[in-house]
Design an enzyme around this catalytic site. Sequence first.
Site, PDB file in Angstrom:
ATOM      1  N   GLU A  15      -8.948  -7.215   4.406  1.00  0.00           N
ATOM      2  CA  GLU A  15      -7.935  -8.402   3.798  1.00  0.00           C
ATOM      3  C   GLU A  15      -6.960  -9.657   4.669  1.00  0.00           C
ATOM      4  O   GLU A  15      -7.664 -10.745   4.823  1.00  0.00           O
ATOM      5  CB  GLU A  15      -7.111  -7.825   2.633  1.00  0.00           C
ATOM      6  CG  GLU A  15      -7.666  -6.751   0.874  1.00  0.00           C
ATOM      7  CD  GLU A  15      -6.932  -5.848   0.777  1.00  0.00           C
ATOM      8  OE1 GLU A  15      -5.933  -5.702   1.066  1.00  0.00           O
ATOM      9  OE2 GLU A  15      -7.539  -5.723   0.026  1.00  0.00           O
TER      10      GLU A  15
ATOM     11  N   TYR B 162       0.854  -0.980   0.348  1.00  0.00           N
ATOM     12  CA  TYR B 162      -0.267  -0.061  -0.381  1.00  0.00           C
ATOM     13  C   TYR B 162       0.317   1.560   0.496  1.00  0.00           C
ATOM     14  O   TYR B 162       0.274   2.371  -0.804  1.00  0.00           O
ATOM     15  CB  TYR B 162      -0.981  -0.112   1.436  1.00  0.00           C
ATOM     16  CG  TYR B 162      -2.055  -0.962   1.210  1.00  0.00           C
ATOM     17  CD1 TYR B 162      -3.098  -0.428   0.234  1.00  0.00           C
ATOM     18  CD2 TYR B 162      -1.890  -2.190   0.576  1.00  0.00           C
ATOM     19  CE1 TYR B 162      -4.741  -0.784  -0.185  1.00  0.00           C
ATOM     20  CE2 TYR B 162      -3.404  -3.005   1.101  1.00  0.00           C
ATOM     21  CZ  TYR B 162      -4.290  -2.123   0.156  1.00  0.00           C
ATOM     22  OH  TYR B 162      -5.819  -3.114   0.099  1.00  0.00           O
TER      23      TYR B 162
END
Length: 396
Positions: free
Chosen positions: A140, A98
């Site tokens: 997730e 990310y």
Amino acid sequence: MLSEKSRPIIEATAPVVAERMPHITPEFYKRMFAARPDLMDGMFSRSSQLEGTQPQALSNSIVIFATYILNNPDKYPDEVLSRVAHKHTSLGLLEDEYPTVYKYLFEAIAADLGDACTPEVAEAWSEVYWLMANALIKIEKGLYAQQANDVMRAPFKLVSRKETGDQVVDLTFEPADDTAMTEAKAGQYISLFTQAEDGLLQPRQYTLLPSEKNQRRVAIKLDPNGEMTKRHFALQEGDVVDISNPYGDITLGGFGDDGSGPLYLFSAGIGVTPMLAFLSELVDQNSQREVVVVHSSSSKDAWPLREEMEELVGKLANGKLISFLGDGSGDFEGRVDVSKLDVPSDASVYLCGPLGFMKDTRSALVDAGVPGVQIQYEIFGPDQWMLRDTARAENK
């Protein structure tokens, strides 16, 4: 929750960013892959980049998220986040990436907006990004924790290959090692990883079909112009490929479906695959629910897995199959015409097929009085539509 400091800046700049995002995301991917070419090997789909579907899906998700939290300060667009998170986990995306996405995305934003990207604007949109990213990371992590193993993909051997319909192959795989298998829910999909001609590992998602225990079964439609479906279509029994754990949140009894009212399953072409999974689950449950299956193909011969669909519908106490076939050999000739079906307003509807088919069918259903919140859909590949939270908010 978006801070009060950032809220007026996002409100003021959201229209501009929304307009520019389709131009920003291709530049973002260009920058990221130039710096991290390894991400294209086993993570991102090269064809989705070339077609522009992945950049479009990313730009849609960011704009939808920002708009949603502006209009709903105390909550997130959970359904859109869920859909994105399931796609990410099927590809094995980890939290560590990310910051990579952030770095190159905001470089692209700054380059595109120029002087308009002031430190205050950059800070506000950074807050939006990390609110979305952290929400996705949490989902997730939960999805990974639900799996029966701790691997992103495992080797499977092709044990059965059958051709069905028009250029469609029915493939059944079994584990090639002792990795524990997660039991899939009807409607979920897997990522199948194979090497392209140049050796680059490429993922493609396919909905799981009904199968025996400890098997993964999929149907693949040959795309003559597709980089990978030609290789998948050519797989032979004994070949070994990598397959992910099952993911996907388009399951029976999901968003907008309480399992009690009439159920309508609309499919076209290879879009039969999730419908077969749903039908098999309903048969196993000895469901008494009213189930209407509507399928569109050019002909009976072109209809993938037709006999299996007919057999499953025939086993339901209140099942009905309606066909729209281009050659006139079905119940109706031509494309699906919702006006001929008298779909009740309390129906739960699932759509799967080409995007144009789903858009037209959904619009016709909404016009016929079916609330958009009750219409779910599955898209093969990046979701360029993302209607779920919008439909829920509009309730039409």
